[in-house]
Design a protein around this motif. Structure first.
Motif, PDB file in Angstrom:
ATOM      1  N   LEU A  93     -18.549   5.458  49.366  1.00 40.54           N
ATOM      2  CA  LEU A  93     -18.311   4.037  49.083  1.00 40.54           C
ATOM      3  C   LEU A  93     -16.831   3.693  49.208  1.00 40.54           C
ATOM      4  O   LEU A  93     -16.468   2.590  49.608  1.00 40.54           O
ATOM      5  N   GLN A 100     -17.181  -9.789  52.504  1.00 37.42           N
ATOM      6  CA  GLN A 100     -18.349 -10.652  52.538  1.00 37.42           C
ATOM      7  C   GLN A 100     -18.052 -12.008  53.138  1.00 37.42           C
ATOM      8  O   GLN A 100     -16.913 -12.391  53.373  1.00 37.42           O
ATOM      9  N   GLY A 105     -17.288 -16.434  46.232  1.00 37.86           N
ATOM     10  CA  GLY A 105     -18.377 -15.747  45.541  1.00 37.86           C
ATOM     11  C   GLY A 105     -18.136 -14.254  45.424  1.00 37.86           C
ATOM     12  O   GLY A 105     -18.634 -13.608  44.509  1.00 37.86           O
ATOM     13  N   ALA A 106     -17.348 -13.701  46.351  1.00 36.76           N
ATOM     14  CA  ALA A 106     -17.144 -12.257  46.368  1.00 36.76           C
ATOM     15  C   ALA A 106     -16.142 -11.805  45.312  1.00 36.76           C
ATOM     16  O   ALA A 106     -15.987 -10.619  45.079  1.00 36.76           O
TER      17      ALA A 106
ATOM     18  N   PRO B 331     -22.497 -12.550  44.951  1.00 33.93           N
ATOM     19  CA  PRO B 331     -21.850 -11.633  45.897  1.00 33.93           C
ATOM     20  C   PRO B 331     -20.818 -10.713  45.230  1.00 33.93           C
ATOM     21  O   PRO B 331     -20.645  -9.578  45.654  1.00 33.93           O
ATOM     22  N   TYR B 332     -20.168 -11.193  44.177  1.00 35.25           N
ATOM     23  CA  TYR B 332     -19.136 -10.328  43.576  1.00 35.25           C
ATOM     24  C   TYR B 332     -19.742  -9.095  42.933  1.00 35.25           C
ATOM     25  O   TYR B 332     -19.093  -8.060  42.819  1.00 35.25           O
ATOM     26  N   GLU B 334     -22.519  -7.650  44.211  1.00 36.75           N
ATOM     27  CA  GLU B 334     -22.817  -6.818  45.374  1.00 36.75           C
ATOM     28  C   GLU B 334     -21.542  -6.074  45.816  1.00 36.75           C
ATOM     29  O   GLU B 334     -21.570  -4.885  46.119  1.00 36.75           O
ATOM     30  N   ALA B 335     -20.435  -6.819  45.792  1.00 38.45           N
ATOM     31  CA  ALA B 335     -19.159  -6.199  46.158  1.00 38.45           C
ATOM     32  C   ALA B 335     -18.844  -5.051  45.210  1.00 38.45           C
ATOM     33  O   ALA B 335     -18.430  -3.975  45.633  1.00 38.45           O
ATOM     34  N   ARG B 337     -20.898  -3.240  43.546  1.00 38.33           N
ATOM     35  CA  ARG B 337     -21.744  -2.090  43.868  1.00 38.33           C
ATOM     36  C   ARG B 337     -21.189  -1.366  45.083  1.00 38.33           C
ATOM     37  O   ARG B 337     -21.209  -0.137  45.154  1.00 38.33           O
ATOM     38  N   ALA B 338     -20.698  -2.178  46.053  1.00 34.62           N
ATOM     39  CA  ALA B 338     -20.206  -1.572  47.281  1.00 34.62           C
ATOM     40  C   ALA B 338     -18.941  -0.772  47.031  1.00 34.62           C
ATOM     41  O   ALA B 338     -18.642   0.141  47.800  1.00 34.62           O
ATOM     42  N   TYR B 339     -18.146  -1.079  46.022  1.00 33.58           N
ATOM     43  CA  TYR B 339     -17.008  -0.193  45.745  1.00 33.58           C
ATOM     44  C   TYR B 339     -17.294   0.778  44.617  1.00 33.58           C
ATOM     45  O   TYR B 339     -16.395   1.392  44.073  1.00 33.58           O
ATOM     46  N   GLY B 340     -18.566   0.912  44.271  1.00 34.53           N
ATOM     47  CA  GLY B 340     -18.964   2.052  43.450  1.00 34.53           C
ATOM     48  C   GLY B 340     -19.037   1.820  41.964  1.00 34.53           C
ATOM     49  O   GLY B 340     -19.040   2.769  41.187  1.00 34.53           O
ATOM     50  N   ALA B 341     -19.091   0.539  41.517  1.00 38.00           N
ATOM     51  CA  ALA B 341     -19.198   0.299  40.075  1.00 38.00           C
ATOM     52  C   ALA B 341     -20.541   0.813  39.565  1.00 38.00           C
ATOM     53  O   ALA B 341     -21.562   0.645  40.220  1.00 38.00           O
ATOM     54  N   ARG B 345     -21.146  -0.413  34.073  1.00 44.65           N
ATOM     55  CA  ARG B 345     -19.958  -1.230  34.291  1.00 44.65           C
ATOM     56  C   ARG B 345     -20.345  -2.616  34.796  1.00 44.65           C
ATOM     57  O   ARG B 345     -19.774  -3.619  34.381  1.00 44.65           O
ATOM     58  N   TYR B 350     -19.259  -7.165  34.541  1.00 47.04           N
ATOM     59  CA  TYR B 350     -19.443  -8.153  35.600  1.00 47.04           C
ATOM     60  C   TYR B 350     -20.480  -9.207  35.260  1.00 47.04           C
ATOM     61  O   TYR B 350     -20.380 -10.333  35.691  1.00 47.04           O
TER      62      TYR B 350
END
Ligand SMILES: Nc1ncnc2c1ncn2[C@@H]1O[C@H](COP(=O)(O)OP(=O)(O)O)[C@@H](O)[C@H]1O
Ligand SMILES: [Mg+2]
Lengths: 332, 443
Positions: A93, A100, A105-106, B331-332, B334-335, B337-341, B345, B350
């Motif tokens: 990861l 995004q 939203g990101a 989306p934040y 999802e982000a 998750r994508a950096y490994g949270a 956490r 979040y």
């Protein structure tokens, strides 16, 4: 393609979403990614192009490990993604950054920029706050944000769209990734900053020798920002070639109609509405038999295109297209 | 954080916020003052009652209430032999001691009771005392004589033979002068109780404290056990605030975490949480608390625990779930998750912070509901066995038929404090609601 083993390889990748009624009755599957094969070399910039709903974001999420593939596999640097657990998965990861579509939203709205940029570093075990701060400042410089001190203490809603997307890019770069997946990174930004952000991504990709998978529904922008293009349709890659080759000699009727649609329109803001060829987008729940594009295809061959799925042809050097028209028997 | 600062600045525009905050700060100040001036163990000890309160009147009202109504009820007077001049005449095998206990009485109303406390020190044999009451007009009333135990109390008010002779209860008759028994009036002036004691030891000593009990006492009055109600009213504040706050924090946080966990993991986890909530919602809280209190223990900590445990799967879960469901897809996240949270956490850092500002007003208005719950339990007789609380005061008042007997202060002061708490938090909470939930602001 460059020498050496590919950085990322997707083989026979499927991501289906099960549709359920009343929470348990299976009524079918949305085949968002339906048999995708490709390999990305190190330091290469590729674009995935296709109209809205063809499964581009689903593919991106599958590559990021956010969706588990229904079938097939993703291999990154020789390791299969689905076998990675714990530390190894965290490492993966960290090596793949995600940018995004919607920059506002990101970003978590309740964290200031310093906090939200600290998050990935904390998660990946950078204990020393001073070290984190230093890395954050370095990437903020890299994404060309000025007045860093001011920005660090701001909340996302206080920043412009362009600044927000730079922060998102900075966050994706923080963990020193080998690859960045950018899912329509500029489609929600003002036209005035789009090129800037795309240039920024391209420059960072070149400087860091990153692999960049750049997803867009807008063929008009890809020429300067990608080395290769994959054209997606209904969960599949229907055509792939180096960027100039593909744009100058489109082979698949779908790509041809995409390009024709762009040529039709001059006004910038009309692009989004007219970047799709006419006709209904296909249902991913019940994809049409044979070639998925045949109901909309002006050149469809009755008795072939609506019955049999086209295999991959190579009508030109390094240029692949899944279309029966390339079959010798049919001419063309 | 900026959003909070802006919110606080905006709060200033709401008078109800200022008023509510003032009340809350007052209550907090009172709590701190109480805890510092009356340490916990001392408060418990005082509220246990007993001999330490013997110099206090029974069921005396607050002084200020009487004075406001234009009354002239007496305060309690204590005259100690250690502060008077004692005359001693030795004789063969002992001493004769005369202790004159003098005091001025100028109130329009009679005292509520008279007690004499006697202590003999360093004596092997019992002393003997004879009492004489001298009124301002010079009349002498003999109160009789008796042997004195080492630590003795002579209840002058409850001397039947004296009452017979006076034709009135002694604490009225002794102060009534020549006025008729059917309309006694206070004879004002200097009174004296003269003790003539015979001590049968060389170095034996006698100490005497005369208590002429008043009808008003202090700011809060006293109860039927002579206890100063101030102890309970003051200590009730930190107890109420702590109970309300802990219960509100405990239920809100656990509920929030559980709701977020269900939303995040979906599927069976979510379904289980939902079903548990539905069952729990129909469980009646008060009867369960009454049951626990009756069958097990009424300790306030146990009650707090039960309240929180039953509050975990409260109806709040449904509300929080509805608020968290859209956030789950943000989306934040999802982000992240994508950096490994990690899952934990994402839930804690979040999802929950995202709805926290919206919950703060609800949280603030939740506090007094738990304060009232604790008071209700106490009124039902399930208050903490040792802690002085507002509810306990109300419970005592009810058991002693305070309103029927006209001891209004006994009910009113704890009730006012309870209402003040409710009002303060409600006013502040509603103002917060307007600031943090902008949807309400346009109205
Ligand atoms: N998590 C999901 N659950 C169910 N269906 C999904 C999910 N994500 C995407 N889809 C469906 O998959 C299809 C492809 O969506 P997407 O990958 O977002 O396409 P694109 O990014 O190309 O617009 C859409 O029909 C969408 O509704
Ligand atoms: Mg998309």
């Amino acid at each position: 393609m460059t020498a050496g083993s590919p950085l990322l390889q997707a083989s026979n990748l499927h991501t289906w979403f099960e549709l359920r009624q009343w929470g348990f009755l299976r009524v079918g599957s949305v085949r968002a990614v339906d048999g995708v094969n490709f390999a990305l070399a190190r330091g290469e910039s590729v674009a995935f192009v296709g109209e809205s709903g063809c499964g581009k974001s689903s593919l991106a999420r599958t590559l990021l490990g956010l969706h588990r593939p229904t079938r097939g596999e993703v291999t990154f640097d020789g390791e299969e993604l689905s076998t990675l657990k714990g530390k190894a998965r965290q490492r993966y990861l960290a090596r793949v950054g995600y940018v995004q579509q919607d920059p506002f939203g990101a970003l978590p709205p309740f964290m200031d920029v310093r906090r939200l940029l600290n998050e990935p570093l904390i998660i990946h075990g950078v204990r020393d706050p001073a070290a984190r701060e230093e890395r954050i400042r370095r990437v903020l410089e890299e994404v060309r944000l000025t007045r860093v001190d001011e920005i660090l203490s701001k909340f996302p809603h206080m920043l412009s769209g362009g600044q927000q997307q730079r922060i998102v890019i900075a966050r994706a770069l923080l963990l020193e990734p080998a690859m960045i997946i950018a899912d329509e990174p500029v489609s929600m930004l003002d036209a005035s900053v789009r090129v800037e952000i795309l240039n920024l991504l391209r420059n960072i990709q070149r400087e860091r020798e990153l692999t960049l998978a750049f997803i867009t529904h807008d063929l008009s922008t890809v020429r300067h920002f990608a080395d290769r293009i994959f054209v997606m349709y209904a969960g599949r890659i229907v055509e792939q070639a180096p960027v100039d080759e593909l744009l100058d000699h489109p082979q698949h009727p779908y790509t041809q109609s995409l390009l024709a649609a762009i040529a039709d329109v001059d006004a910038d803001n009309a692009l989004e509405e007219r970047d799709v060829p006419g006709g209904e987008p296909p249902s991913l729940l019940n994809p049409p038999p044979g070639c998925r594009f045949h109901p909309r295809c002006p050149k469809a061959i009755a008795g072939t295109c609506d019955v049999r799925e086209p295999p991959r042809f190579a009508p030109r050097e390094g240029h692949y297209s899944d279309c029966w028209l390339h079959d010798e028997r049919h001419g063309s | 954080m900026n959003r909070w600062a802006a919110g606080l600045r905006e709060l200033k525009q709401y008078p109800s916020a200022i008023g509510g905050l003032a009340i809350i700060l007052f209550l907090i100040g009172l709590s701190l003052y109480t805890v510092v001036t009356i340490p916990y163990s001392e408060a418990l000890d005082k509220w246990r009652g007993g001999e330490q309160w013997r110099m206090h009147p029974v069921n005396a009202g607050p002084v200020w209430a009487d004075r406001l109504a234009g009354g002239d009820k007496p305060r309690t007077q204590v005259v100690r032999s250690t502060e008077t001049e004692i005359r001693e005449v030795p004789f063969e095998g002992g001493r004769q001691v005369r202790i004159p206990l003098e005091f001025d009485y100028h109130n329009g109303e009679f005292p509520s009771e008279i007690n004499l406390f006697l202590r003999t020190l360093d004596s092997s044999r019992q002393a003997f005392v004879r009492l004489n009451w001298k009124t301002p007009s010079g009349e002498t009333i003999a109160l009789g004589g008796q042997r004195v135990a080492r630590d003795d109390r002579i209840s002058i008010s409850q001397n039947p033979s004296l009452e017979g002779r006076l034709g009135m209860v002694p604490h009225i008759g002794l102060f009534a002068g020549d006025s008729p028994p059917d309309a006694p009036e206070v004879e004002k002036g200097r009174y004296r109780l003269v003790l003539d004691a015979i001590l049968f030891d060389e170095d034996a000593r006698l100490e005497a404290d005369l208590a002429v009990y008043g009808r008003v006492h202090g700011v809060a009055g006293t109860d039927y056990q002579r206890r100063n109600l101030m102890v309970a009213l003051m200590w009730g504040t930190p107890v109420a605030l702590a109970f309300g706050l802990l219960a509100a924090v405990g239920t809100t946080i656990t509920t929030l975490i559980i709701a977020a966990t269900g939303v995040w993991f979906r599927g069976i986890v979510d379904a289980t949480i939902q079903r548990l909530t539905e069952v729990n919602i129909i469980l009646p809280l008060l009867p369960i608390l009454v049951m626990v209190g009756t069958l097990y223990s009424t300790s306030i900590w146990l009650m707090l625990g039960v309240v929180i445990v039953l509050g975990i799967f409260s109806a709040g879960i449904k509300t929080y779930r509805a608020m968290l469901l859209p956030i789950r897809e943000a989306p934040y996240i999802e982000a992240a998750r994508a950096y490994g949270a990690s899952n934990a956490r994402i839930i804690m850092r979040y999802m929950i912070p995202r709805i926290l500002p919206v919950l703060i007003p609800t949280f603030v208005t939740l506090i007094p509901t738990f304060v009232f719950l604790e008071a209700s339990l106490a009124v039902l007789g399930l208050g903490d066995p040792v802690l002085p609380t507002w509810g306990k005061v109300l419970n005592d008042a009810q058991e002693q038929s305070a309103l029927y007997n006209g001891f209004y202060y006994w009910v009113i002061s704890p009730a006012v404090l309870l209402m003040l708490t409710g009002l303060g938090f409600a006013m502040f909470g509603f103002a917060l609601d307007r600031v943090f939930n902008p949807r309400l602001r346009t109205q």
